[in-house]
Design an enzyme around this catalytic site. Structure first.
Site, PDB file in Angstrom:
ATOM      1  N   LYS A 106       0.821  -1.221   0.000  1.00 24.58           N
ATOM      2  CA  LYS A 106       0.000   0.000   0.000  1.00 24.58           C
ATOM      3  C   LYS A 106       0.846   1.258   0.000  1.00 24.58           C
ATOM      4  O   LYS A 106       0.504   2.232  -0.658  1.00 24.58           O
ATOM      5  CB  LYS A 106      -0.949   0.022   1.207  1.00 24.58           C
ATOM      6  CG  LYS A 106      -2.186  -0.803   0.966  1.00 24.58           C
ATOM      7  CD  LYS A 106      -3.322  -0.451   1.907  1.00 24.58           C
ATOM      8  CE  LYS A 106      -4.546  -1.286   1.548  1.00 24.58           C
ATOM      9  NZ  LYS A 106      -5.373  -1.603   2.691  1.00 24.58           N
TER      10      LYS A 106
ATOM     11  N   LYS B 135      -5.133  -9.215  -7.631  1.00 28.38           N
ATOM     12  CA  LYS B 135      -6.319  -9.538  -6.830  1.00 28.38           C
ATOM     13  C   LYS B 135      -7.508  -8.668  -7.251  1.00 28.38           C
ATOM     14  O   LYS B 135      -7.314  -7.490  -7.546  1.00 28.38           O
ATOM     15  CB  LYS B 135      -5.953  -9.237  -5.370  1.00 28.38           C
ATOM     16  CG  LYS B 135      -6.816  -9.871  -4.334  1.00 28.38           C
ATOM     17  CD  LYS B 135      -6.317  -9.480  -2.947  1.00 28.38           C
ATOM     18  CE  LYS B 135      -6.464  -8.010  -2.682  1.00 28.38           C
ATOM     19  NZ  LYS B 135      -6.249  -7.601  -1.309  1.00 28.38           N
TER      20      LYS B 135
ATOM     21  N   LYS C 220     -11.511  -3.473  -4.516  1.00 29.79           N
ATOM     22  CA  LYS C 220     -12.332  -2.254  -4.611  1.00 29.79           C
ATOM     23  C   LYS C 220     -11.501  -1.093  -5.117  1.00 29.79           C
ATOM     24  O   LYS C 220     -12.028  -0.136  -5.649  1.00 29.79           O
ATOM     25  CB  LYS C 220     -12.819  -1.834  -3.223  1.00 29.79           C
ATOM     26  CG  LYS C 220     -13.744  -2.775  -2.554  1.00 29.79           C
ATOM     27  CD  LYS C 220     -14.004  -2.306  -1.111  1.00 29.79           C
ATOM     28  CE  LYS C 220     -14.364  -3.496  -0.275  1.00 29.79           C
ATOM     29  NZ  LYS C 220     -14.268  -3.359   1.140  1.00 29.79           N
TER      30      LYS C 220
END
Ligand code: TYM
Length: 337
Positions: free
Chosen positions: A115, A198, A201
């Protein structure tokens, strides 16, 4: 206090649309386990702000996630369904864990590294201590089982380490070591556009994922345009090796249809994607269509959703406060007079 033997806690972030990965990796298993376990399902709004969500209305998204869970089969009368920020003990226990977890452990978390990328200095400190809050979510109920998708495995290993270190440091057996439950062919659903990424969202293109609110037409269209390879489908699972997009679509079919991957492979052996994709779209629409319809009905009555969430929070607070008091006692705080 004795440990419960079969208590589930799991959670989901209210950061946008629920998608097929959330459903197959987590929610479908929650529904299946509901009868045999005492279940706590938490909408983790405190986690949602660790990377401040752009363009997301966290309150509205929290209601949508609640509606998605109920529409998927979570029974809020038997399972506690609640919002994390409505139960202050999560954040309070997380503070104790901030003082237990070693920085070295946190800096090894692959999700944190993915991230922040090269922008580590600009990441919020909340993002770094995110796994401590997640451990608190679980341990504040002394949960024994945590059904999640594959991507949460490392966080759960850390939760076990935190529980163990807390028990050793305080010399009190306060927390059980929670077991991850990562089950079925849908534990790692990949993007429809790249079988190595993956489904998520946060991907910018909506074509990479199937949302639980997508119409039948949108689902069929996304599957039709999903990336594939030019080969026909093989007769044996091993022959899917090196074909990430084909593997992903077969896994999705198996998870949606409750079939073993081997059976899906033998059913479609020798066929091309021209035959397989419409069959996949049909099974996806038959499972997801009714969920989208129920979600829409539930979202039409936000007051009732809020009532359900308040009653879940009441049950959760009752359990969490007593475990927090036990943890405060174990670290040696003076009890409130
Ligand atoms: P979140 O909100 O990213 O995802 C919720 C659940 O969906 C699963 N999932 C997937 N499973 C399969 N394939 C995918 N592509 C996919 N994408 C998401 C996740 O594994 C998860 O089970 N940190 C957690 C939320 C959390 C939590 C907790 C979970 C906070 N506290 C305590 C369990 C226990 C998260 O960000 O999930």
């Amino acid at each position: 206090m004795a440990f419960p033997t079969n208590r589930i806690l799991s959670g989901i972030q209210p950061t946008g649309n629920l998608h097929l990965g959330n459903y197959l990796g987590a929610m479908k298993n929650w529904v299946a386990m509901q009868d045999g376990y005492e279940c706590m399902f938490c909408i983790v709004d405190l986690h949602a702000i660790t990377a401040w969500p752009d363009h997301v209305d966290v309150a509205q998204s929290s209601r949508e996630v609640a509606a998605g869970m109920i529409a998927s089969g979570i029974d809020p009368d038997s399972s506690a369904l609640f919002i994390q920020s409505h139960v202050p003990a999560h954040a309070q226990l997380a503070w104790l864990f901030n003082c237990v977890t070693r920085l070295g452990w946190l800096s090894r978390m692959t999700q944190f590294k993915d991230k922040v990328g090269k922008n580590r200095e600009k990441a919020s400190s909340g993002l770094m201590v995110y796994p401590n809050l997640m451990a608190a979510d679980i341990l504040v109920y002394k949960a024994t089982h945590v059904p999640v998708g594959e991507d949460q495995k490392q966080h759960l290993e850390l939760a076990r380490d935190i529980a163990q270190k807390f028990n050793v440091d305080t010399g009190k057996d306060v927390f059980p070591l929670p077991e991850p439950v990562i089950r079925g062919p849908g534990t790692r659903v990949m993007s429809l556009r790249d079988g190595l990424r993956k489904m998520s969202k946060s991907e910018t293109s909506d074509m990479t994922r199937i949302n639980l609110t997508d119409s039948a037409d949108a689902i069929a269209d996304k599957i039709k345009r999903a990336k594939t390879d030019p080969e026909i489908l093989p007769g044996h699972v091993e022959d899917l090796a090196g074909r990430p997009e084909a593997t992903n679509l077969i896994n999705i079919y198996a998870a949606l249809a409750d079939m073993r991957v081997e059976h899906v492979v033998s059913e479609f052996a020798g066929q091309g994607f021209g035959e397989f994709k419409p069959a996949l779209a049909e099974v996806a629409v038959s499972v997801l269509g009714p969920i989208a319809e129920r979600m829409a009905v539930l979202l039409d009555d936000p007051a009732e959703l809020d009532r359900v969430l308040a009653s879940g929070a009441e049950k959760a607070n009752g359990l969490a406060e007593s475990v927090l008091a036990e943890a405060y006692d174990a670290v040696g705080f003076l009890a409130r007079g």
